[in-house]
Scaffold this motif. Structure first.
Motif, PDB file in Angstrom:
ATOM      1  N   ILE A 148      17.295  44.857  81.288  1.00 41.87           N
ATOM      2  CA  ILE A 148      16.294  45.803  80.806  1.00 41.87           C
ATOM      3  C   ILE A 148      15.712  46.568  81.992  1.00 41.87           C
ATOM      4  CG2 ILE A 148      15.756  44.486  78.728  1.00 41.87           C
ATOM      5  CD1 ILE A 148      13.278  43.396  80.123  1.00 41.87           C
ATOM      6  N   ARG A 149      15.153  47.736  81.703  1.00 38.44           N
ATOM      7  CA  ARG A 149      14.614  48.621  82.746  1.00 38.44           C
ATOM      8  C   ARG A 149      13.363  49.302  82.204  1.00 38.44           C
ATOM      9  NH1 ARG A 149      18.015  53.726  85.396  1.00 38.44           N
ATOM     10  NH2 ARG A 149      16.674  54.040  87.247  1.00 38.44           N
ATOM     11  N   ASN A 150      12.457  49.687  83.076  1.00 45.63           N
ATOM     12  CA  ASN A 150      11.231  50.310  82.588  1.00 45.63           C
ATOM     13  C   ASN A 150      11.569  51.572  81.801  1.00 45.63           C
ATOM     14  OD1 ASN A 150      10.243  52.959  83.952  1.00 45.63           O
ATOM     15  ND2 ASN A 150      10.991  51.775  85.709  1.00 45.63           N
ATOM     16  N   GLU A 226      14.497  46.484  87.984  1.00 45.98           N
ATOM     17  CA  GLU A 226      13.552  46.545  89.092  1.00 45.98           C
ATOM     18  C   GLU A 226      13.593  45.291  89.964  1.00 45.98           C
ATOM     19  OE1 GLU A 226      12.643  49.503  86.146  1.00 45.98           O
ATOM     20  OE2 GLU A 226      12.793  47.321  85.903  1.00 45.98           O
ATOM     21  N   GLU A 227      13.734  44.108  89.350  1.00 47.89           N
ATOM     22  CA  GLU A 227      13.774  42.900  90.165  1.00 47.89           C
ATOM     23  C   GLU A 227      15.066  42.840  90.979  1.00 47.89           C
ATOM     24  OE1 GLU A 227      14.524  38.932  88.143  1.00 47.89           O
ATOM     25  OE2 GLU A 227      14.170  40.170  86.360  1.00 47.89           O
ATOM     26  N   PHE A 280      26.184  57.952  89.351  1.00 46.05           N
ATOM     27  CA  PHE A 280      25.474  57.524  90.552  1.00 46.05           C
ATOM     28  C   PHE A 280      24.680  58.689  91.124  1.00 46.05           C
ATOM     29  CE2 PHE A 280      29.353  54.965  90.071  1.00 46.05           C
ATOM     30  CZ  PHE A 280      28.770  53.724  89.896  1.00 46.05           C
ATOM     31  N   ARG A 281      23.541  58.935  90.506  1.00 45.75           N
ATOM     32  CA  ARG A 281      22.714  60.086  90.862  1.00 45.75           C
ATOM     33  C   ARG A 281      21.687  59.728  91.937  1.00 45.75           C
ATOM     34  NH1 ARG A 281      17.997  62.498  89.142  1.00 45.75           N
ATOM     35  NH2 ARG A 281      17.565  60.654  87.863  1.00 45.75           N
ATOM     36  N   LYS A 282      20.791  58.794  91.629  1.00 46.99           N
ATOM     37  CA  LYS A 282      19.780  58.367  92.594  1.00 46.99           C
ATOM     38  C   LYS A 282      19.728  56.851  92.757  1.00 46.99           C
ATOM     39  CE  LYS A 282      16.483  62.221  92.600  1.00 46.99           C
ATOM     40  NZ  LYS A 282      15.051  62.590  92.413  1.00 46.99           N
ATOM     41  N   GLY A 283      19.784  56.147  91.618  1.00 48.73           N
ATOM     42  CA  GLY A 283      19.763  54.692  91.683  1.00 48.73           C
ATOM     43  C   GLY A 283      18.455  54.109  92.191  1.00 48.73           C
ATOM     44  N   GLY A 284      17.345  54.762  91.881  1.00 51.12           N
ATOM     45  CA  GLY A 284      16.070  54.289  92.393  1.00 51.12           C
ATOM     46  C   GLY A 284      15.109  53.864  91.305  1.00 51.12           C
ATOM     47  N   VAL A 321       2.999  47.787  86.675  1.00 51.61           N
ATOM     48  CA  VAL A 321       3.447  48.011  88.048  1.00 51.61           C
ATOM     49  C   VAL A 321       4.317  49.257  88.159  1.00 51.61           C
ATOM     50  CG1 VAL A 321       4.814  47.063  89.964  1.00 51.61           C
ATOM     51  CG2 VAL A 321       3.335  45.539  88.600  1.00 51.61           C
ATOM     52  N   TYR A 322       5.231  49.428  87.190  1.00 56.68           N
ATOM     53  CA  TYR A 322       6.242  50.468  87.335  1.00 56.68           C
ATOM     54  C   TYR A 322       6.015  51.717  86.498  1.00 56.68           C
ATOM     55  CZ  TYR A 322       8.907  46.910  89.796  1.00 56.68           C
ATOM     56  OH  TYR A 322       9.303  45.969  90.712  1.00 56.68           O
ATOM     57  N   CYS A 323       5.105  51.670  85.518  1.00 61.42           N
ATOM     58  CA  CYS A 323       5.017  52.781  84.568  1.00 61.42           C
ATOM     59  C   CYS A 323       3.636  53.411  84.420  1.00 61.42           C
ATOM     60  CB  CYS A 323       5.492  52.333  83.180  1.00 61.42           C
ATOM     61  SG  CYS A 323       7.260  52.031  83.102  1.00 61.42           S
TER      62      CYS A 323
END
Length: 325
Positions: A148-150, A226-227, A280-284, A321-323
């Motif tokens: 999962i991702r934010n 994120e982790e 593979f654009r930014k991957g951040g 934290v992320y959003c």
């Protein structure tokens, strides 16, 4: 382990060529209330999928589009290939001649019969909801890595991907895409309007809600994008342990190094063909800050609170934290 993946590249290239000849309103079809791209999926394939006989040693990766499945898929494939080569002292069983396109829902109707004949371990990716997977996945206790991702970064990445990938409808503006991403139900719309107001593979918040029902299962391990970004080495080690893949520290470190964004981007033409430059654009992390306005932040914050905040997956995402703007 970044070998050429001819079958992967062939499937994607053919889908992109076919999509380039189609109008925007022809690119998606609806199946059980969810939209999918017609050049890579079909109702016939979904029906045939039920014939897949899952195994307890299958290595399954489940993740919503643009949550990092290609990245984590590289890690899983590399872990299995490294282990199999070590154990057999020869080329991995995942040789090109024995491979299928890794995404479960992409292929032809004969795919699952061929997969049933493949030796273990099979590495399988999917964007599907748990209820749309073959029943044998849960009956036979196959292990699933749930990625999962934010949601703000998922939406941002999905927007750029949709505008770069011909098999998906493109959007004139970020505002248009945001409306589509945040729209959950299709029943009140005509089909033509559905194409604009919904994204393929359905609502991300619904995806999280449905998978949350399985988050406590012993055969499901949840990991966040994120982790993994924070500590890729620890993430790779934990993933290997979950699937019972025993490797030395040196072997694990090799997987870690090969799964860096830079390494994967440099090898993307070989591993993903023309799709590589789009994937593979930014991957951040936190790229959403370049697109979201104040109103959109408030709308997504509210949707998160209503649908997923109090759940196990919601807490795992570390939304504050992320959003938070």
């Amino acid at each position: 382990m970044e070998k050429p993946r001819k079958k992967f590249i062939d499937v994607v290239d053919k889908a992109m060529v076919a999509a380039n000849t189609m109008d925007r309103d022809e690119l998606l079809f609806s199946y059980k209330g969810i939209l999918y791209p017609v050049t890579v999926c079909s109702p016939e394939v979904f029906k045939a999928m039920e014939s897949l006989e899952a195994r307890s040693d299958d290595v399954i990766l489940a993740g919503y589009p643009k949550s990092g499945t290609n990245w984590v898929g590289q890690i899983l494939s590399d872990l299995v290939a490294t282990f199999e080569k070590k154990m057999q002292n020869e080329e991995s069983i995942n040789d090109e001649d024995l491979e299928e396109f890794p995404y479960l829902e992409v292929g032809d109707t004969g795919k699952y019969e061929r997969m049933n004949k493949l030796p273990s371990r099979r590495v399988i990716f999917t964007h599907l909801l748990p209820d749309n997977l073959p029943r044998s996945v849960f009956q036979n206790k196959a292990k699933i890595l749930l990625l999962i991702r934010n949601p703000k970064d998922v939406a941002t990445s999905f927007y750029h991907f949709s505008n770069g990938m011909s098999v998906l409808p493109s959007y004139e503006t970020w505002d248009d895409f945001f409306i589509a991403f945040m729209t959950e139900k299709s029943t009140v719309y005509s089909f033509m309007i559905i194409l604009f107001y919904l994204v393929p593979w359905g609502s991300y918040f619904n995806y999280l809600s449905e998978w949350n029902k399985y988050a406590e299962d012993e055969n499901v391990m949840t990991i966040t994008y994120e982790e993994l970004k924070e500590n890729r080495a620890l993430g790779v080690k934990n993933i290997a342990a979950f699937f019972g893949i025993s490797l030395t520290e040196e072997e694990l470190q090799g997987v870690v190094e090969r799964s860096s964004f830079q390494s994967m981007k440099e090898n993307s033409l070989k591993t993903h063909g023309a799709l590589g430059s789009i994937l593979f654009r930014k991957g951040g992390v936190s790229d959403w800050k370049s697109l979201f306005n104040e109103d959109q932040n408030e709308k997504m914050d509210k949707a998160f609170e209503e649908h997923i905040a109090g759940t196990k997956l919601g807490m795992k995402l570390k939304y504050d934290v992320y959003c938070r703007a």
